[in-house]
Design a protein around this motif. Structure first.
Motif, PDB file in Angstrom:
ATOM      1  N   ALA A  65       0.823  -1.211   0.000  1.00 50.97           N
ATOM      2  CA  ALA A  65       0.000   0.000   0.000  1.00 50.97           C
ATOM      3  C   ALA A  65       0.857   1.260   0.000  1.00 50.97           C
ATOM      4  O   ALA A  65       1.961   1.284   0.539  1.00 50.97           O
ATOM      5  CB  ALA A  65      -0.912   0.017   1.226  1.00 50.97           C
ATOM      6  N   THR A  66       0.314   2.288  -0.616  1.00 45.56           N
ATOM      7  CA  THR A  66       0.959   3.594  -0.593  1.00 45.56           C
ATOM      8  C   THR A  66       0.338   4.424   0.532  1.00 45.56           C
ATOM      9  O   THR A  66      -0.723   4.083   1.067  1.00 45.56           O
ATOM     10  CB  THR A  66       0.746   4.341  -1.934  1.00 45.56           C
ATOM     11  N   ARG A  67       0.997   5.494   0.866  1.00 48.49           N
ATOM     12  CA  ARG A  67       0.487   6.399   1.901  1.00 48.49           C
ATOM     13  C   ARG A  67      -0.873   6.977   1.495  1.00 48.49           C
ATOM     14  O   ARG A  67      -1.778   7.111   2.311  1.00 48.49           O
ATOM     15  CB  ARG A  67       1.506   7.506   2.140  1.00 48.49           C
ATOM     16  N   THR A  68      -1.014   7.306   0.213  1.00 48.45           N
ATOM     17  CA  THR A  68      -2.289   7.862  -0.252  1.00 48.45           C
ATOM     18  C   THR A  68      -3.404   6.822  -0.172  1.00 48.45           C
ATOM     19  O   THR A  68      -4.560   7.176   0.082  1.00 48.45           O
ATOM     20  CB  THR A  68      -2.169   8.390  -1.702  1.00 48.45           C
ATOM     21  N   GLY A  69      -3.081   5.565  -0.348  1.00 45.15           N
ATOM     22  CA  GLY A  69      -4.081   4.511  -0.222  1.00 45.15           C
ATOM     23  C   GLY A  69      -4.575   4.360   1.209  1.00 45.15           C
ATOM     24  O   GLY A  69      -5.769   4.180   1.456  1.00 45.15           O
ATOM     25  N   VAL A  70      -3.643   4.427   2.151  1.00 45.19           N
ATOM     26  CA  VAL A  70      -4.013   4.335   3.567  1.00 45.19           C
ATOM     27  C   VAL A  70      -4.915   5.503   3.944  1.00 45.19           C
ATOM     28  O   VAL A  70      -5.972   5.319   4.564  1.00 45.19           O
ATOM     29  CB  VAL A  70      -2.753   4.304   4.460  1.00 45.19           C
ATOM     30  N   TRP A  71      -4.518   6.693   3.562  1.00 45.20           N
ATOM     31  CA  TRP A  71      -5.337   7.870   3.866  1.00 45.20           C
ATOM     32  C   TRP A  71      -6.678   7.813   3.156  1.00 45.20           C
ATOM     33  O   TRP A  71      -7.702   8.230   3.701  1.00 45.20           O
ATOM     34  CB  TRP A  71      -4.594   9.163   3.539  1.00 45.20           C
TER      35      TRP A  71
ATOM     36  N   GLU B 278      -4.981   4.579  -3.798  1.00 44.39           N
ATOM     37  CA  GLU B 278      -3.924   3.782  -4.427  1.00 44.39           C
ATOM     38  C   GLU B 278      -3.719   4.172  -5.890  1.00 44.39           C
ATOM     39  O   GLU B 278      -2.594   4.220  -6.376  1.00 44.39           O
ATOM     40  CB  GLU B 278      -4.225   2.288  -4.317  1.00 44.39           C
ATOM     41  N   ILE B 279      -4.808   4.440  -6.586  1.00 47.51           N
ATOM     42  CA  ILE B 279      -4.680   4.877  -7.978  1.00 47.51           C
ATOM     43  C   ILE B 279      -3.962   6.222  -8.034  1.00 47.51           C
ATOM     44  O   ILE B 279      -3.073   6.426  -8.872  1.00 47.51           O
ATOM     45  CB  ILE B 279      -6.062   4.918  -8.668  1.00 47.51           C
ATOM     46  N   ILE B 280      -4.311   7.122  -7.132  1.00 47.24           N
ATOM     47  CA  ILE B 280      -3.602   8.412  -7.062  1.00 47.24           C
ATOM     48  C   ILE B 280      -2.129   8.175  -6.736  1.00 47.24           C
ATOM     49  O   ILE B 280      -1.245   8.857  -7.253  1.00 47.24           O
ATOM     50  CB  ILE B 280      -4.251   9.343  -6.007  1.00 47.24           C
ATOM     51  N   GLY B 281      -1.844   7.170  -5.892  1.00 47.95           N
ATOM     52  CA  GLY B 281      -0.469   6.832  -5.535  1.00 47.95           C
ATOM     53  C   GLY B 281       0.291   6.083  -6.613  1.00 47.95           C
ATOM     54  O   GLY B 281       1.444   5.726  -6.423  1.00 47.95           O
ATOM     55  N   GLY B 282      -0.364   5.803  -7.747  1.00 51.79           N
ATOM     56  CA  GLY B 282       0.331   5.199  -8.866  1.00 51.79           C
ATOM     57  C   GLY B 282       0.080   3.717  -9.078  1.00 51.79           C
ATOM     58  O   GLY B 282       0.714   3.100  -9.934  1.00 51.79           O
ATOM     59  N   LYS B 283      -0.820   3.106  -8.324  1.00 53.65           N
ATOM     60  CA  LYS B 283      -1.105   1.676  -8.487  1.00 53.65           C
ATOM     61  C   LYS B 283      -2.162   1.460  -9.569  1.00 53.65           C
ATOM     62  O   LYS B 283      -2.958   2.340  -9.866  1.00 53.65           O
ATOM     63  CB  LYS B 283      -1.628   1.079  -7.174  1.00 53.65           C
ATOM     64  N   LYS B 284      -2.186   0.259 -10.121  1.00 45.35           N
ATOM     65  CA  LYS B 284      -3.212  -0.118 -11.093  1.00 45.35           C
ATOM     66  C   LYS B 284      -4.467  -0.570 -10.339  1.00 45.35           C
ATOM     67  O   LYS B 284      -4.420  -0.834  -9.146  1.00 45.35           O
ATOM     68  CB  LYS B 284      -2.696  -1.229 -11.994  1.00 45.35           C
ATOM     69  N   LEU B 285      -5.585  -0.650 -11.050  1.00 41.37           N
ATOM     70  CA  LEU B 285      -6.875  -0.927 -10.429  1.00 41.37           C
ATOM     71  C   LEU B 285      -6.901  -2.264  -9.687  1.00 41.37           C
ATOM     72  O   LEU B 285      -7.353  -2.326  -8.542  1.00 41.37           O
ATOM     73  CB  LEU B 285      -7.995  -0.884 -11.481  1.00 41.37           C
ATOM     74  N   LEU B 286      -6.410  -3.330 -10.262  1.00 35.25           N
ATOM     75  CA  LEU B 286      -6.449  -4.638  -9.619  1.00 35.25           C
ATOM     76  C   LEU B 286      -5.596  -4.659  -8.346  1.00 35.25           C
ATOM     77  O   LEU B 286      -6.034  -5.168  -7.306  1.00 35.25           O
ATOM     78  CB  LEU B 286      -5.980  -5.728 -10.586  1.00 35.25           C
ATOM     79  N   ALA B 287      -4.414  -4.104  -8.413  1.00 37.79           N
ATOM     80  CA  ALA B 287      -3.552  -4.022  -7.222  1.00 37.79           C
ATOM     81  C   ALA B 287      -4.207  -3.149  -6.159  1.00 37.79           C
ATOM     82  O   ALA B 287      -4.150  -3.457  -4.961  1.00 37.79           O
ATOM     83  CB  ALA B 287      -2.185  -3.469  -7.595  1.00 37.79           C
ATOM     84  N   SER B 288      -4.857  -2.080  -6.589  1.00 40.57           N
ATOM     85  CA  SER B 288      -5.544  -1.180  -5.657  1.00 40.57           C
ATOM     86  C   SER B 288      -6.687  -1.896  -4.952  1.00 40.57           C
ATOM     87  O   SER B 288      -6.901  -1.722  -3.750  1.00 40.57           O
ATOM     88  CB  SER B 288      -6.082   0.038  -6.397  1.00 40.57           C
ATOM     89  N   ALA B 289      -7.437  -2.713  -5.695  1.00 42.92           N
ATOM     90  CA  ALA B 289      -8.552  -3.450  -5.102  1.00 42.92           C
ATOM     91  C   ALA B 289      -8.053  -4.460  -4.070  1.00 42.92           C
ATOM     92  O   ALA B 289      -8.651  -4.618  -3.006  1.00 42.92           O
ATOM     93  CB  ALA B 289      -9.352  -4.145  -6.199  1.00 42.92           C
ATOM     94  N   LYS B 290      -6.954  -5.146  -4.363  1.00 43.11           N
ATOM     95  CA  LYS B 290      -6.379  -6.115  -3.433  1.00 43.11           C
ATOM     96  C   LYS B 290      -5.948  -5.415  -2.141  1.00 43.11           C
ATOM     97  O   LYS B 290      -6.234  -5.891  -1.045  1.00 43.11           O
ATOM     98  CB  LYS B 290      -5.182  -6.807  -4.086  1.00 43.11           C
TER      99      LYS B 290
END
Length: 159
Positions: free
Chosen positions: A77-83, A115-127
């Motif tokens: 996870a990225t910091r933006t995903g946690v927030w 997570e998408i804002i942090g640069g992750k792809k949709l599938l990784a973000s969903a996981k």
């Protein structure tokens, strides 16, 4: 004065329960403060019990924090995903007309968007989002269990 202490203790306990659901407030700690206030004022809860409860709360907080960090790092996870997840939980509780349904949907959406804002792809973000939600619910169950036990002690000594 005793009635005032009981009322303040009950208000702290209720606020603590809200804090268990909303991760911005330290729920178990606030419930403990209500129990501590009542126990110290009335003398009806043993000091050793209050100390043990305090130690358990500190240990639970450290464990929740450490496990949360470990899970988040393991999932990538990225910091933006946690927030995003935290904001999603709060937004789901405060702004949603759907009540507790929003506790499931908003954190997932918030984490995915973060997570998408942090640069992750949709599938990784969903996981990552589902992992974040699972960690939240595990912490919720642990805190709820501890708070329920403290309230049990409060009610038994009040009666």
């Amino acid at each position: 004065m005793t009635i005032l202490i009981i009322i303040i203790s009950i208000l702290l306990i209720l606020l603590g329960f809200i804090g268990i659901i909303i991760p911005i407030l330290p729920g178990s700690l606030i419930v403990f403060l209500g129990i501590l206030l009542f126990g110290l004022y009335s003398g009806s809860i043993a000091i050793s019990t209050l100390i043990i409860l305090g130690i358990i709360i500190v240990a639970l907080s450290i464990i929740n924090y450490a496990i949360g960090l470990w899970r988040i790092k393991k999932l990538g996870a990225t910091r933006t995903g946690v927030w995003g997840g935290v904001i999603g939980i709060v937004a789901g509780l405060v702004f949603s007309p759907f009540g507790f349904v929003s506790i499931f949907i908003c954190p997932i959406l918030g984490t995915i968007i973060g997570e998408i804002i942090g640069g992750k792809k949709l599938l990784a973000s969903a996981k990552i989002s589902l992992g974040h939600l699972l960690g939240y619910f595990i912490a919720l169950i642990l805190e709820f269990t501890l708070a329920s036990y403290m309230i049990y002690i409060f009610i038994i000594t009040l009666l």
